[in-house]
Design an enzyme around this catalytic site. Sequence first.
Site, PDB file in Angstrom:
ATOM      1  N   ASP A 188       0.869  -1.272   0.014  1.00  0.00           N
ATOM      2  CA  ASP A 188       0.074  -0.158   0.200  1.00  0.00           C
ATOM      3  C   ASP A 188       0.846   1.338   0.055  1.00  0.00           C
ATOM      4  OD1 ASP A 188      -2.286   1.665   0.594  1.00  0.00           O
ATOM      5  OD2 ASP A 188      -1.615   1.864   2.586  1.00  0.00           O
ATOM      6  N   ASP A 215       0.054   5.103   1.043  1.00  0.00           N
ATOM      7  CA  ASP A 215      -0.443   6.126   1.950  1.00  0.00           C
ATOM      8  C   ASP A 215      -0.347   5.466   3.220  1.00  0.00           C
ATOM      9  OD1 ASP A 215      -0.265   8.014  -0.093  1.00  0.00           O
ATOM     10  OD2 ASP A 215      -2.382   8.188  -0.201  1.00  0.00           O
TER      11      ASP A 215
END
Length: 189
Positions: A10, A12
Amino acid sequence: MIPIKLVILDRDGTINEDSDDFIKSADEWHPLPGALEAIARLNHAGWHAVVVSNQSGLGRGLFEVSDLNAIHAKMHQMLADVGGRIDAVFYCPHTPADACHCRKPDTGLFEQIEDRYGLDLKNVPAVGDSARDAVAAVAVGCEPHLVMTGKGAVYRGKSLPEAFPAHTVAHENLSAFVDFLLDREEARA
């Protein structure tokens, strides 16, 4: 042919600081301490890293694709500066109201990785900072990992709620995940 060693990350809250107001420009993108170096350590151990990221700020009109490209250019340059790399970035530009197939916790971004690399993602480590990251990963057979940075910080010192797949492994941060992965790989060798 030797199978590719792949990690799915991922963005952020996992690689860089997260913001409830969205990361809208390269100036707002700041790596988490040690995250870029952790990716470089993965790369140096023969691992490839790709990013999967919901970017609903695009669909909300908060920034343009050119802004997202500038953010990723900054990420790539900062990684290169420490000897690391991200091989590809897969992102969903839709808002939750769009009910698309690519927005995590749905699996469309992961399916794009399977198509691009010609891989079955079974047991591929996938790392994120939220339950939706883990749920999407498990739906395609990935091994789910949580970092307690970004949205994951609220789980520090607590048991993970039922929203997480039962076999999700929690780590303090991306560097701790890389330590875990490389130690496990060495133990299996």
